[in-house]
Structure formats: structure tokens, C-alpha cells
Design a protein around this motif. Structure first.
Motif, mmCIF file in Angstrom:
data_model
loop_
_atom_site.group_PDB
_atom_site.id
_atom_site.type_symbol
_atom_site.label_atom_id
_atom_site.label_comp_id
_atom_site.label_asym_id
_atom_site.label_seq_id
_atom_site.Cartn_x
_atom_site.Cartn_y
_atom_site.Cartn_z
ATOM 1 N N VAL A 203 19.559 23.215 -89.535
ATOM 2 C CA VAL A 203 18.484 22.283 -89.863
ATOM 3 C C VAL A 203 17.908 22.645 -91.218
ATOM 4 C CG1 VAL A 203 16.143 21.523 -89.262
ATOM 5 C CG2 VAL A 203 17.869 21.809 -87.464
ATOM 6 N N VAL A 204 17.717 21.643 -92.078
ATOM 7 C CA VAL A 204 17.019 21.824 -93.352
ATOM 8 C C VAL A 204 15.759 20.969 -93.340
ATOM 9 C CG1 VAL A 204 17.105 21.504 -95.855
ATOM 10 C CG2 VAL A 204 19.129 22.325 -94.637
ATOM 11 N N LEU A 205 14.623 21.578 -93.647
ATOM 12 C CA LEU A 205 13.378 20.844 -93.867
ATOM 13 C C LEU A 205 13.140 20.844 -95.370
ATOM 14 C CD1 LEU A 205 10.941 19.379 -92.696
ATOM 15 C CD2 LEU A 205 9.785 21.591 -92.495
ATOM 16 N N ALA A 221 26.145 23.435 -91.026
ATOM 17 C CA ALA A 221 27.005 23.680 -89.869
ATOM 18 C C ALA A 221 27.336 22.351 -89.196
ATOM 19 C CB ALA A 221 26.286 24.612 -88.887
ATOM 20 N N PRO A 222 28.434 22.263 -88.477
ATOM 21 C CA PRO A 222 28.748 21.021 -87.749
ATOM 22 C C PRO A 222 27.565 20.576 -86.887
ATOM 23 C CG PRO A 222 30.611 22.512 -87.675
ATOM 24 C CD PRO A 222 29.486 23.281 -88.315
ATOM 25 N N ILE A 244 30.173 14.478 -94.386
ATOM 26 C CA ILE A 244 29.186 13.923 -93.455
ATOM 27 C C ILE A 244 29.894 13.430 -92.199
ATOM 28 C CG2 ILE A 244 27.379 12.189 -93.142
ATOM 29 C CD1 ILE A 244 26.599 14.161 -95.277
ATOM 30 N N LEU A 245 31.013 12.725 -92.407
ATOM 31 C CA LEU A 245 31.784 12.196 -91.284
ATOM 32 C C LEU A 245 32.466 13.305 -90.498
ATOM 33 C CD1 LEU A 245 33.467 9.167 -93.090
ATOM 34 C CD2 LEU A 245 31.646 9.049 -91.397
ATOM 35 N N LYS A 246 33.169 14.187 -91.198
ATOM 36 C CA LYS A 246 33.980 15.197 -90.528
ATOM 37 C C LYS A 246 33.126 16.197 -89.741
ATOM 38 C CE LYS A 246 37.548 16.976 -92.523
ATOM 39 N NZ LYS A 246 38.400 17.700 -93.498
ATOM 40 N N ARG A 247 31.935 16.507 -90.259
ATOM 41 C CA ARG A 247 31.111 17.541 -89.634
ATOM 42 C C ARG A 247 29.995 16.962 -88.769
ATOM 43 N NH1 ARG A 247 32.294 22.279 -92.447
ATOM 44 N NH2 ARG A 247 30.299 23.324 -92.040
ATOM 45 N N GLY A 248 29.915 15.632 -88.692
ATOM 46 C CA GLY A 248 28.890 15.005 -87.855
ATOM 47 C C GLY A 248 27.481 15.309 -88.305
ATOM 48 N N LEU A 249 27.243 15.236 -89.622
ATOM 49 C CA LEU A 249 25.938 15.587 -90.185
ATOM 50 C C LEU A 249 24.994 14.396 -90.175
ATOM 51 C CD1 LEU A 249 27.191 17.651 -93.254
ATOM 52 C CD2 LEU A 249 26.824 18.425 -90.889
#
Length: 321
Positions: A203-205, A221-222, A244-249
Motif C-alpha cells: 500500500v502507498v499513501l 507487490a501483486p 498494472i494488468l499483470k500484477r493486479g494493481l
């Protein structure tokens, strides 16, 4: 009464304004202290007007004494409280929905209490409601020594997360370490990318945005969640979409001020339940680095603009506070 109005030229002027008239379900609060937020600077620059129904003068959090409360309210005249506001904190009095008011945690002054509502509510909204931060995950919090940062670092640690944060000086690094930060990055001398490489960040804030967002979001991280709450570093970023797609971000934009009062009320109730006991016990703590009389709000704003604050800056309206 008097309030700190913003003139057409962007200066602050202590001006006579109509007294607030509480609507059904609102309390009337005599303000003793009001904390500053960077949103106040944006409002002063004409970029962040208050939501409909709130006063035109700035101030997103305050503390003081209840003057009047509606029938059936939990509040009584004379209660010491702090409150989350959509605006209106830089004033002698304010009318506020009862659900946005909390008691001053035991052992804290009104100055300290004024520094709590916006920072801790923003932290809870974004770390818990938006990001779903869990024990064992890693949180990356930008500007850890800011008013919001000191709350977010403590809340993330209280949730059981590992905390990485950025600062701009050795003194700020010392503070965030004392609050529990595990990894501290000096943004002026260190490479934040190295921290992402060495620590899987969940998580990034982010209150910075800009090019840094585009450069680092793919390193999450995924299943990682990047919560963008401000764009102090710029409004534009170039983002590689395939990671974004590959790691489900997820990239989530979030602000507190525009949320409906009912949502804010739920957040405040959660704070009283989950955070206020820690403040009363000393496990969590407010960090107030400076106070200014309300008539010197311009000097207080300048301190924020220069980035000199370590924690919160608070305006005072009563000599005893």
C-alpha cells in the motif's frame, strides 16, 4: 463573531462575520484551537473551495467547548471536544453536525486535540477503508513528518504493518523513527526506488503524485494499492499499463473533504472506537510543532509553505490554550 477570511488578493484578514446558526442535529462550538492543513493553502490560492453548506473561511479541524447542543444529543454545554470540518475552523465559533464531533482524548490539551481529526480521519479513510491495509503488509507513506504523515505512520503501525516513509531532513527522520517507522528515506539524498526493490510494498499513501507515481507504481507487490490523495509533486505522470494488468494493481484517487457527512460520521465513530483509546493511553500521540495566535495565520501558512513543520501547526484563539 470574527473569522479569518481570504481576500480577493489571497491575503488573510480577521473580519467580522455573521454568527453561525446551528441547523437541526448540529452543535455550536466555541473554538479554542484550529489546526492547519495543506488544503488551507490550496483554498487560499483559489484552488480548493469548501463544500456547499460550510463557511467560506478555511479550517478543517478544531477543538473547543460546546456552547449549545440539540435535544437528545450526547453532547452538553461545557463539553471539551474536537471536530472534523468541511471549513470554518479559523473562527471564534462554528456550527457542526454532531456526528463529526468527538471528545478530547483523556490527558490531551485542546491544542493537541485540534491536531487530530483531519489527519487521523484521512489516515483511516485511506489506509483502512480504501486500501484495506492488513497486519503483515508493508505501507509506503510519503511525507512521514507532515501533519498527516505522523498520523498515518502511527495508524499503519497500529494495524500491524511494516512502514516505509520519506522525509526531507535528519530531524524529521528522527521523529518518524520515534513513531515506529521501520525504513526512513531522505527524499533529498536517497532513491525511493531502492526501497521498493528491497521491500515488497502493498500500500502507498501518496500526497506527492507527479513523475514518482509513474516511476514506481509498477514496483508494487501483486495486488498492491496506490492511494493518491494530493499532487504536491505535480499533476502528470507517465504510467506503464502492462504491469498494472499483470500484477493486479489498483490506483485509487481519494479526498476526505468532499465526502458526505454520513461517511465522515462513520469514520469519526471508528476513530473513537479504535484510535482514541490509544491516544488516551499514550500508545499514539499528537505531534504539534508550533502554535500561532489566529491573527498570525499568515505566518503559520508560511511555515507550511516552506516545509519547516514537523507534525502539525495549530492556531490558538484563547490565551489558556
Amino acid at each position: 463573531m470574527y473569522a479569518m477570511k481570504i481576500t480577493a488578493s489571497g491575503t488573510l484578514r480577521w473580519s467580522k462575520v455573521p454568527d453561525p446558526e446551528p441547523r437541526p442535529g448540529e452543535i455550536l462550538l466555541e473554538i479554542h484551537a484550529a489546526a492547519l492543513n495543506r488544503a488551507d493553502l490550496l483554498q487560499r490560492a483559489g484552488k480548493y473551495p469548501p463544500p456547499p453548506g460550510w463557511p467560506e473561511w478555511p479550517g478543517l479541524e478544531a477543538a473547543g467547548i460546546v456552547l449549545d447542543a440539540p435535544p437528545g444529543s450526547r453532547w452538553r454545554s461545557g463539553d471539551r471536544v474536537c471536530t472534523l470540518l468541511g471549513g470554518g475552523g479559523y473562527a471564534e465559533r462554528v456550527a457542526v453536525p454532531s456526528e463529526l464531533v468527538l471528545p478530547v482524548p483523556e490527558g490531551l490539551t485542546l491544542v493537541e486535540a485540534a491536531s487530530l481529526p483531519e489527519a487521523f480521519a484521512t489516515s483511516y479513510l485511506n489506509l483502512v477503508m480504501e486500501a484495506g491495509l492488513k497486519a503483515g503488509e508493508t505501507a509506503f507513506i510519503t511525507a512521514g513528518a507532515s501533519g498527516l504523515g505522523v498520523a498515518a505512520v502511527q495508524m499503519a503501525k497500529n494495524l500491524g504493518a511494516k512502514v516505509i516513509t520519506t522525509v526531507g531532513s535528519a530531524a524529521k527522520a528522527q521523529l518518524v523513527r520515534s513513531l515506529g517507522a521501520d525504513v526512513v528515506i531522505n527524499r533529498k539524498t536517497d532513491d525511493p526506488g531502492r526501497a521498493f526493490a528491497e521491500n515488497p510494498v502493498d500500500v502507498v499513501l501518496d500526497c506527492v503524485g507527479g513523475a514518482g507515481l509513474g516511476a514506481h507504481i509498477e514496483k508494487l507487490a501483486p495486488g498492491g494499492r496506490w492511494i493518491l490523495i494530493a499532487t504536491l509533486g505535480g499533476e502528470h505522470a507517465e504510467i506503464a499499463l502492462r504491469p498494472i494488468l499483470k500484477r493486479g494493481l489498483r490506483l485509487i484517487g481519494s479526498t476526505l473533504r468532499s465526502r458526505p457527512p454520513a461517511v465522515k460520521g462513520r469514520i469519526m465513530a471508528k476513530l473513537e472506537e479504535a484510535v482514541w483509546p490509544g491516544l488516551a493511553a499514550g500508545r499514539l500521540r499528537p505531534v504539534v510543532c508550533a502554535t500561532f495566535p489566529v491573527r498570525e495565520a499568515g505566518r503559520a501558512h508560511a511555515m507550511l509553505e516552506r516545509g519547516e513543520n514537523i507534525g502539525k501547526v495549530v492556531l490558538t484563539l484563547r490565551p489558556e490554550e
